[in-house]
Design a protein around this motif. Structure first.
Motif, mmCIF file in Angstrom:
data_model
loop_
_atom_site.group_PDB
_atom_site.id
_atom_site.type_symbol
_atom_site.label_atom_id
_atom_site.label_comp_id
_atom_site.label_asym_id
_atom_site.label_seq_id
_atom_site.Cartn_x
_atom_site.Cartn_y
_atom_site.Cartn_z
ATOM 1 N N GLU A 56 0.840 -1.206 0.000
ATOM 2 C CA GLU A 56 0.000 0.000 0.000
ATOM 3 C C GLU A 56 0.872 1.252 0.000
ATOM 4 O OE1 GLU A 56 -3.207 0.379 -0.437
ATOM 5 O OE2 GLU A 56 -3.481 -1.796 -0.549
ATOM 6 N N SER A 57 1.886 1.231 0.856
ATOM 7 C CA SER A 57 2.749 2.394 0.994
ATOM 8 C C SER A 57 3.498 2.680 -0.321
ATOM 9 C CB SER A 57 3.713 2.124 2.153
ATOM 10 O OG SER A 57 4.755 3.025 2.127
ATOM 11 N N SER A 58 3.985 1.592 -0.945
ATOM 12 C CA SER A 58 4.735 1.798 -2.190
ATOM 13 C C SER A 58 3.820 2.266 -3.326
ATOM 14 C CB SER A 58 5.472 0.497 -2.527
ATOM 15 O OG SER A 58 5.281 0.131 -3.852
ATOM 16 N N SER A 59 2.586 1.717 -3.355
ATOM 17 C CA SER A 59 1.699 2.158 -4.448
ATOM 18 C C SER A 59 1.260 3.607 -4.231
ATOM 19 C CB SER A 59 0.505 1.206 -4.607
ATOM 20 O OG SER A 59 -0.413 1.388 -3.575
ATOM 21 N N ARG A 60 1.187 4.049 -2.960
ATOM 22 C CA ARG A 60 0.845 5.471 -2.733
ATOM 23 C C ARG A 60 1.975 6.402 -3.182
ATOM 24 N NH1 ARG A 60 -1.235 3.976 1.949
ATOM 25 N NH2 ARG A 60 0.479 4.887 3.133
ATOM 26 N N ARG A 61 3.228 5.928 -2.968
ATOM 27 C CA ARG A 61 4.362 6.744 -3.462
ATOM 28 C C ARG A 61 4.274 6.896 -4.980
ATOM 29 N NH1 ARG A 61 7.271 4.299 0.490
ATOM 30 N NH2 ARG A 61 8.067 2.656 -0.878
ATOM 31 N N GLY A 62 3.945 5.792 -5.652
ATOM 32 C CA GLY A 62 3.767 5.829 -7.119
ATOM 33 C C GLY A 62 2.673 6.797 -7.517
ATOM 34 N N MET A 63 1.559 6.785 -6.759
ATOM 35 C CA MET A 63 0.440 7.685 -7.059
ATOM 36 C C MET A 63 0.854 9.137 -6.880
ATOM 37 S SD MET A 63 -2.666 5.782 -5.098
ATOM 38 C CE MET A 63 -2.806 4.011 -5.160
ATOM 39 N N GLU A 64 1.660 9.394 -5.824
ATOM 40 C CA GLU A 64 2.095 10.774 -5.579
ATOM 41 C C GLU A 64 2.963 11.284 -6.731
ATOM 42 O OE1 GLU A 64 3.865 10.521 -1.700
ATOM 43 O OE2 GLU A 64 1.887 10.174 -0.790
ATOM 44 N N LEU A 65 3.862 10.399 -7.201
ATOM 45 C CA LEU A 65 4.725 10.768 -8.340
ATOM 46 C C LEU A 65 3.883 11.049 -9.586
ATOM 47 C CD1 LEU A 65 7.707 8.273 -7.929
ATOM 48 C CD2 LEU A 65 7.715 10.739 -7.494
ATOM 49 N N ASP A 66 2.880 10.146 -9.817
ATOM 50 C CA ASP A 66 2.007 10.332 -10.989
ATOM 51 C C ASP A 66 1.254 11.655 -10.891
ATOM 52 O OD1 ASP A 66 2.824 7.938 -11.952
ATOM 53 O OD2 ASP A 66 0.998 6.829 -11.408
ATOM 54 N N THR A 67 0.736 11.959 -9.709
ATOM 55 C CA THR A 67 -0.028 13.194 -9.514
ATOM 56 C C THR A 67 0.858 14.412 -9.762
ATOM 57 O OG1 THR A 67 -1.142 11.997 -7.771
ATOM 58 C CG2 THR A 67 -1.666 14.314 -7.934
ATOM 59 N N GLU A 68 2.083 14.327 -9.216
ATOM 60 C CA GLU A 68 3.021 15.435 -9.368
ATOM 61 C C GLU A 68 3.308 15.682 -10.857
ATOM 62 O OE1 GLU A 68 3.896 17.535 -7.212
ATOM 63 O OE2 GLU A 68 5.205 18.599 -8.628
ATOM 64 N N ASP A 69 3.522 14.583 -11.558
ATOM 65 C CA ASP A 69 3.793 14.636 -13.000
ATOM 66 C C ASP A 69 2.619 15.296 -13.745
ATOM 67 O OD1 ASP A 69 5.429 13.988 -15.180
ATOM 68 O OD2 ASP A 69 4.083 12.302 -15.691
ATOM 69 N N LEU A 70 1.405 14.873 -13.367
ATOM 70 C CA LEU A 70 0.200 15.416 -14.014
ATOM 71 C C LEU A 70 0.040 16.903 -13.724
ATOM 72 C CD1 LEU A 70 -2.225 12.440 -13.332
ATOM 73 C CD2 LEU A 70 -1.643 13.334 -15.591
ATOM 74 N N ARG A 71 0.374 17.322 -12.506
ATOM 75 C CA ARG A 71 0.251 18.749 -12.146
ATOM 76 C C ARG A 71 1.221 19.591 -12.987
ATOM 77 N NH1 ARG A 71 -2.987 18.757 -7.600
ATOM 78 N NH2 ARG A 71 -2.500 17.112 -6.125
ATOM 79 N N GLN A 72 2.448 19.049 -13.135
ATOM 80 C CA GLN A 72 3.446 19.795 -13.938
ATOM 81 C C GLN A 72 2.981 19.935 -15.390
ATOM 82 O OE1 GLN A 72 7.171 17.785 -13.349
ATOM 83 N NE2 GLN A 72 7.390 18.575 -11.245
ATOM 84 N N GLU A 108 -6.330 10.622 -6.781
ATOM 85 C CA GLU A 108 -6.539 11.045 -5.389
ATOM 86 C C GLU A 108 -7.569 10.166 -4.685
ATOM 87 O OE1 GLU A 108 -5.135 15.711 -5.264
ATOM 88 O OE2 GLU A 108 -7.264 15.254 -5.638
ATOM 89 N N GLU A 109 -8.563 9.706 -5.443
ATOM 90 C CA GLU A 109 -9.546 8.784 -4.866
ATOM 91 C C GLU A 109 -8.885 7.464 -4.486
ATOM 92 O OE1 GLU A 109 -13.324 7.973 -6.882
ATOM 93 O OE2 GLU A 109 -13.498 10.158 -7.138
ATOM 94 N N LEU A 110 -8.023 7.006 -5.394
ATOM 95 C CA LEU A 110 -7.299 5.755 -5.110
ATOM 96 C C LEU A 110 -6.417 5.902 -3.865
ATOM 97 C CD1 LEU A 110 -6.132 4.588 -8.664
ATOM 98 C CD2 LEU A 110 -7.876 3.528 -7.215
ATOM 99 N N GLU A 111 -5.767 7.077 -3.774
ATOM 100 C CA GLU A 111 -4.913 7.347 -2.605
ATOM 101 C C GLU A 111 -5.715 7.300 -1.311
ATOM 102 O OE1 GLU A 111 -2.688 10.956 -3.946
ATOM 103 O OE2 GLU A 111 -1.290 10.306 -2.364
ATOM 104 N N PHE A 112 -6.918 7.868 -1.377
ATOM 105 C CA PHE A 112 -7.773 7.890 -0.192
ATOM 106 C C PHE A 112 -8.143 6.450 0.211
ATOM 107 C CE2 PHE A 112 -11.945 8.073 1.877
ATOM 108 C CZ PHE A 112 -11.606 8.861 2.966
ATOM 109 N N SER A 113 -8.515 5.622 -0.779
ATOM 110 C CA SER A 113 -8.851 4.223 -0.506
ATOM 111 C C SER A 113 -7.660 3.495 0.105
ATOM 112 C CB SER A 113 -9.224 3.485 -1.782
ATOM 113 O OG SER A 113 -10.281 4.123 -2.402
#
Ligand SMILES: [Zn+2]
Length: 273
Positions: A56-72, A108-113
């Motif tokens: 769970e922790s590792s997949s959340r790190r991946g999600m954070e990176l993806d989100t950051e990429d999308l924001r940029q 972000e929904e996935l992160e919350f789950s």
């Protein structure tokens, strides 16, 4: 003969006690094994839980990176809006911006789950740690109880074994051979006769035999073939005379019915009315 039968009965009782002791001695290891199995199962569950938490922790790190990429990307697209030359370019950029926003929301929904799942896994992990501590304690208790029980039982086993050997060597050879023959067939060789009945198979003993048995004669049960042993200390049917059922005095009792006195069973001709 009665004395020999009493010895056979004692031999049987001693052998039964030995058997029970041996069963008990074997049960210590199986009880310990049951605790060890339970502990191993919980430990396995804990390992799975630890892995699930890490995942769970590792997949959340991946999600954070993806989100950051999308924001940029989103910021870049917005910056490009100013230099747009055609409607086509404008539409394409706006499409990309909407797509970025949707993806960010979805991740972000996935992160919350994942956070909700992590909380559940952490709670479970605390419980598993507590359970393992309890199981370790129970295992330690079982081990020390087994150590104490084994020492006690083995001492008793030694004592009973020598008692059994002493009784065996004091019994008449042919009686002992009969005893062993019945025992080898998987039966308890001696049956006590209680209330004129074989206590093993419940077959009634004929009156003549019943009298002889009480005088100490050797008889085998006609139904199950066991030694019939009469033990007056166990069979109280001779000593207690219950009033016959269904005979109640019509009027008030004037006097108590005269009894037989105290029957001791010494008189084989004693009969009940
Ligand atoms: Zn019988």
């Amino acid at each position: 003969m009665h004395a020999e039968l009493a010895k056979l009965a004692r031999l049987q009782d001693t052998e039964q006690q030995l058997l029970a002791l041996k069963t008990q001695l074997a049960s210590y290891s199986s009880r310990i094994r049951a605790h060890e199995t339970a502990l191993a199962e919980t430990t396995q569950q804990l390992e799975k839980n630890v892995k699930a938490l890490a995942k769970e922790s590792s997949s959340r790190r991946g999600m954070e990176l993806d989100t950051e990429d999308l924001r940029q990307k989103n910021a870049r697209y917005r910056a490009q809006l100013d230099g747009i030359q055609s409607d086509g370019q404008m539409k394409a950029l706006e499409h990309q911006i909407v797509f970025c926003k949707q993806e960010i929301d979805r991740i972000e929904e996935l992160e919350f789950s994942s956070l909700v799942e992590t909380e559940a896994l952490e709670t479970r992990q605390r419980l598993l740690h507590e359970t393992i501590a309890n199981q370790n304690q129970a295992l330690a208790n079982e081990k020390s109880a087994a150590e104490f029980g084994r020492a006690r039982d083995e001492a008793q086993l030694t004592q009973l074994t020598s008692e059994r050997d002493a009784v065996r060597s004091s019994i008449d050879d042919s009686l002992l051979a009969n005893y062993d023959r019945i025992s080898a067939a998987g039966k308890l060789p001696v049956a006590r006769v209680e209330g004129q009945r074989c206590s093993a198979c419940q077959m009634m003993v004929r009156p003549q035999r019943w009298n002889e048995i009480r005088e100490g004669a050797l008889h085998f049960c006609e139904s199950c073939g066991r030694f019939l042993f009469y033990d007056p200390a166990v069979d109280l049917s001779d000593a207690i005379h219950l009033p016959p059922a269904g005979k109640k005095p019509a009027g008030p009792a004037k006097s108590s019915p005269s009894g037989h006195g105290t029957a001791t069973g010494s008189d084989p001709a004693t009969r009940e009315d």
